[in-house]
Design a protein around this motif. Structure first.
Motif, PDB file in Angstrom:
ATOM      1  N   ARG A  10       5.241  12.800  10.156  1.00 34.16           N
ATOM      2  CA  ARG A  10       4.455  12.546   8.949  1.00 34.16           C
ATOM      3  C   ARG A  10       5.374  12.368   7.753  1.00 34.16           C
ATOM      4  O   ARG A  10       6.151  13.214   7.416  1.00 34.16           O
ATOM      5  CB  ARG A  10       3.504  13.725   8.674  1.00 34.16           C
ATOM      6  N   ARG A  11       5.247  11.220   7.132  1.00 28.03           N
ATOM      7  CA  ARG A  11       6.076  10.915   5.969  1.00 28.03           C
ATOM      8  C   ARG A  11       5.236  10.198   4.922  1.00 28.03           C
ATOM      9  O   ARG A  11       4.189   9.634   5.225  1.00 28.03           O
ATOM     10  CB  ARG A  11       7.265  10.025   6.371  1.00 28.03           C
ATOM     11  N   THR A  12       5.703  10.196   3.693  1.00 26.62           N
ATOM     12  CA  THR A  12       5.053   9.404   2.660  1.00 26.62           C
ATOM     13  C   THR A  12       5.405   7.937   2.882  1.00 26.62           C
ATOM     14  O   THR A  12       6.584   7.580   2.880  1.00 26.62           O
ATOM     15  CB  THR A  12       5.523   9.856   1.266  1.00 26.62           C
ATOM     16  N   THR A  13       4.382   7.123   3.103  1.00 25.20           N
ATOM     17  CA  THR A  13       4.585   5.700   3.383  1.00 25.20           C
ATOM     18  C   THR A  13       4.122   4.884   2.187  1.00 25.20           C
ATOM     19  O   THR A  13       2.942   4.888   1.837  1.00 25.20           O
ATOM     20  CB  THR A  13       3.801   5.276   4.640  1.00 25.20           C
ATOM     21  N   TYR A  14       5.063   4.154   1.576  1.00 28.26           N
ATOM     22  CA  TYR A  14       4.757   3.370   0.387  1.00 28.26           C
ATOM     23  C   TYR A  14       4.618   1.874   0.660  1.00 28.26           C
ATOM     24  O   TYR A  14       4.308   1.116  -0.257  1.00 28.26           O
ATOM     25  CB  TYR A  14       5.821   3.588  -0.683  1.00 28.26           C
ATOM     26  N   TRP A 135      -3.652  14.144   6.870  1.00 25.63           N
ATOM     27  CA  TRP A 135      -2.424  13.349   6.946  1.00 25.63           C
ATOM     28  C   TRP A 135      -1.823  13.431   8.348  1.00 25.63           C
ATOM     29  O   TRP A 135      -1.393  12.421   8.917  1.00 25.63           O
ATOM     30  CB  TRP A 135      -1.443  13.871   5.907  1.00 25.63           C
ATOM     31  N   SER A 146       0.005   8.090   1.937  1.00 23.95           N
ATOM     32  CA  SER A 146       0.653   8.843   0.862  1.00 23.95           C
ATOM     33  C   SER A 146      -0.440   9.592   0.129  1.00 23.95           C
ATOM     34  O   SER A 146      -1.629   9.306   0.305  1.00 23.95           O
ATOM     35  CB  SER A 146       1.426   7.925  -0.096  1.00 23.95           C
ATOM     36  N   GLN A 148      -1.843  10.585  -3.613  1.00 23.65           N
ATOM     37  CA  GLN A 148      -1.734  10.202  -5.018  1.00 23.65           C
ATOM     38  C   GLN A 148      -2.672  11.046  -5.877  1.00 23.65           C
ATOM     39  O   GLN A 148      -3.656  11.594  -5.381  1.00 23.65           O
ATOM     40  CB  GLN A 148      -2.071   8.716  -5.179  1.00 23.65           C
ATOM     41  N   MET A 174      -5.771   9.319  -1.048  1.00 18.90           N
ATOM     42  CA  MET A 174      -4.844   9.117   0.057  1.00 18.90           C
ATOM     43  C   MET A 174      -5.001   7.707   0.624  1.00 18.90           C
ATOM     44  O   MET A 174      -5.798   7.458   1.525  1.00 18.90           O
ATOM     45  CB  MET A 174      -5.078  10.157   1.171  1.00 18.90           C
ATOM     46  N   ALA A 183       9.989   5.092   6.191  1.00 21.09           N
ATOM     47  CA  ALA A 183      10.361   5.913   5.040  1.00 21.09           C
ATOM     48  C   ALA A 183      11.853   6.213   5.077  1.00 21.09           C
ATOM     49  O   ALA A 183      12.494   6.176   6.137  1.00 21.09           O
ATOM     50  CB  ALA A 183       9.561   7.211   5.060  1.00 21.09           C
ATOM     51  N   LYS A 186      14.633  12.047   4.978  1.00 20.77           N
ATOM     52  CA  LYS A 186      14.203  13.160   4.134  1.00 20.77           C
ATOM     53  C   LYS A 186      15.307  14.206   4.056  1.00 20.77           C
ATOM     54  O   LYS A 186      15.962  14.517   5.054  1.00 20.77           O
ATOM     55  CB  LYS A 186      12.935  13.777   4.729  1.00 20.77           C
TER      56      LYS A 186
END
Length: 200
Positions: A10-14, A135, A146, A148, A174, A183, A186
């Motif tokens: 699980r990562r923040t995906t932009y 998530w 992600s 927000q 989200m 991503a 980390k």
């Protein structure tokens, strides 16, 4: 996949896309299961959720972009903000909106006065758990996301355009979709700065 594997994945995906194999109904069920089974203080279940896809998802980010234009008067800065909204959020398949039902919080404050000052804090903790569970569930389904927080700037617009009950307070957004770019790596603080073990 183990729970630990899911946590690492699980990562923040932009950079999101719309290449999603699940139907809106299947994603709705994923979200519903994750939130339903996430714990809350006194089992008060204060978390409320809307799942937006298609035109509803796009409308949310169009409204957000319009609202931010009034807050970011510098044209160059606004264009940067708009580019991020379009590529990182609107380009995705959908958005999950997380709310607190403040009427439930208030009811517990009134009915259990000994803990009255804690119930709002506990509702926020319940949100964190529900958002993380959601998530991880999206991660398990192969989707990126992600988290927000354009609230409270967009609260009124969301309420007006998505028929939000008056007792629901927006807490997070989200956006999710296909993962179009990995991503970055980390970094982590040293274990010694975060953890302690006491044993006998």
């Amino acid at each position: 996949m183990t729970f630990t594997d899911l946590q690492k994945q699980r990562r923040t995906t932009y950079v999101l896309g719309k290449k999603v194999s699940q139907t809106p109904e299947e994603i709705y069920d994923i979200v519903k299961s994750a939130v339903t089974n996430a714990p809350t203080a006194f089992n008060n279940q204060t978390v409320r959720v809307m799942t937006l896809t298609g035109d509803f998802h796009e409308k949310l980010w169009h409204l957000t972009a319009d609202r931010l234009k009034t807050e970011v008067p510098d044209e160059a800065a606004y264009n940067n903000t708009l580019a991020k909204i379009n590529s990182a959020f609107k380009a995705g398949y959908g958005t999950i909106l997380f709310f607190t039902d403040t009427s439930v919080v208030k009811s517990f404050e009134e009915n259990i006065p000994l803990y009255a000052e804690n119930f709002y804090d506990w509702s926020e903790q319940g949100h964190g758990i529900a958002e993380y569970a959601t998530w991880l569930a999206l991660t398990e389904a192969g989707l990126g996301a992600s988290l927000q927080h354009y609230n409270p700037l967009i609260d009124e617009l969301v309420a007006e355009n998505f028929n939000v009950p008056t007792s629901w307070r927006l807490r997070a957004q989200m956006p999710f979709g296909s993962i179009e770019s990995s991503a970055d790596d980390k970094t982590f603080l040293a274990d010694a700065d975060r953890f302690k073990l006491f044993k006998s």
